[in-house]
Scaffold this motif. Structure first.
Motif, PDB file in Angstrom:
ATOM      1  N   ARG A   4      -5.540 -12.158  -1.235  1.00 37.16           N
ATOM      2  CA  ARG A   4      -5.288 -13.406  -1.176  1.00 37.16           C
ATOM      3  C   ARG A   4      -6.579 -14.364  -0.550  1.00 37.16           C
ATOM      4  O   ARG A   4      -6.943 -13.853   0.442  1.00 37.16           O
ATOM      5  N   VAL A  32      -8.653 -21.823 -13.295  1.00 38.00           N
ATOM      6  CA  VAL A  32      -8.458 -20.704 -12.476  1.00 38.00           C
ATOM      7  C   VAL A  32      -7.369 -19.995 -12.880  1.00 38.00           C
ATOM      8  O   VAL A  32      -7.048 -18.574 -12.803  1.00 38.00           O
ATOM      9  N   ASN A  33      -6.046 -20.549 -13.159  1.00 39.89           N
ATOM     10  CA  ASN A  33      -4.785 -19.821 -13.477  1.00 39.89           C
ATOM     11  C   ASN A  33      -4.988 -18.996 -14.739  1.00 39.89           C
ATOM     12  O   ASN A  33      -4.019 -18.141 -15.233  1.00 39.89           O
ATOM     13  N   ILE A  38      -6.313 -13.521 -11.884  1.00 44.63           N
ATOM     14  CA  ILE A  38      -5.647 -14.354 -11.008  1.00 44.63           C
ATOM     15  C   ILE A  38      -3.974 -14.186 -11.447  1.00 44.63           C
ATOM     16  O   ILE A  38      -3.424 -14.428 -12.381  1.00 44.63           O
ATOM     17  N   PHE A  41      -2.669 -19.585  -8.567  1.00 39.65           N
ATOM     18  CA  PHE A  41      -3.721 -20.266  -7.844  1.00 39.65           C
ATOM     19  C   PHE A  41      -2.942 -21.756  -7.590  1.00 39.65           C
ATOM     20  O   PHE A  41      -2.707 -22.341  -8.498  1.00 39.65           O
ATOM     21  N   GLU A  62      -6.669 -24.209  -0.750  1.00 39.77           N
ATOM     22  CA  GLU A  62      -6.248 -23.627  -2.098  1.00 39.77           C
ATOM     23  C   GLU A  62      -5.817 -22.259  -1.579  1.00 39.77           C
ATOM     24  O   GLU A  62      -6.197 -21.588  -0.571  1.00 39.77           O
ATOM     25  N   ILE A  64      -5.426 -18.559  -3.515  1.00 40.63           N
ATOM     26  CA  ILE A  64      -5.909 -17.946  -4.673  1.00 40.63           C
ATOM     27  C   ILE A  64      -5.346 -16.570  -4.639  1.00 40.63           C
ATOM     28  O   ILE A  64      -5.685 -15.776  -3.671  1.00 40.63           O
ATOM     29  N   VAL A  66      -5.448 -13.052  -5.853  1.00 40.84           N
ATOM     30  CA  VAL A  66      -6.124 -12.308  -6.873  1.00 40.84           C
ATOM     31  C   VAL A  66      -5.464 -10.721  -7.098  1.00 40.84           C
ATOM     32  O   VAL A  66      -5.417  -9.978  -6.021  1.00 40.84           O
TER      33      VAL A  66
END
Length: 104
Positions: A4, A32-33, A38, A41, A62, A64, A66
């Motif tokens: 994360r 990004v999504n 991912i 996000f 944010e 994220i 991953v």
């Protein structure tokens, strides 16, 4: 193991909240999504500090999630993500990207 990333940032002087938030909804979040690496996000607007009237030190957060950091490296190297990153950097200041791992 999933990673994360927590990103904390403010907007540069002269960047309007409306312009940034419209860009985030139209470009940043869906792009990004859509990356293979991912899981999720999300972008959050800071609204206060618990138990305080003080202004939060960062305007936005944010999160994220991953799934694969190697794939993430490949994803962010693409021309599309380089453009998105450049647009983000033109609007954001005081950016801190914090890598995390879950305890337990």
């Amino acid at each position: 193991m999933a990673t994360r990333i927590v990103a904390l940032f403010n907007l540069k002087p002269g960047v309007s909240v409306a312009d940034y938030e419209a860009w985030a909804k139209r470009v940043d979040i869906p792009t990004v999504n859509g990356l293979k690496s991912i899981d999720k996000f999300e972008v959050f607007k800071s609204v206060g500090l618990l138990g305080s009237e003080a202004r939060p030190p960062y305007a936005y957060v944010e999160i994220i999630d991953v799934a694969d950091m190697d794939q993430f490296g490949a994803d962010v190297a693409t021309q599309t993500m380089q453009r998105v990153a450049s647009e983000f950097q033109a609007m954001a200041s005081d950016v801190a990207f914090i890598l995390t791992s879950k305890l337990g």
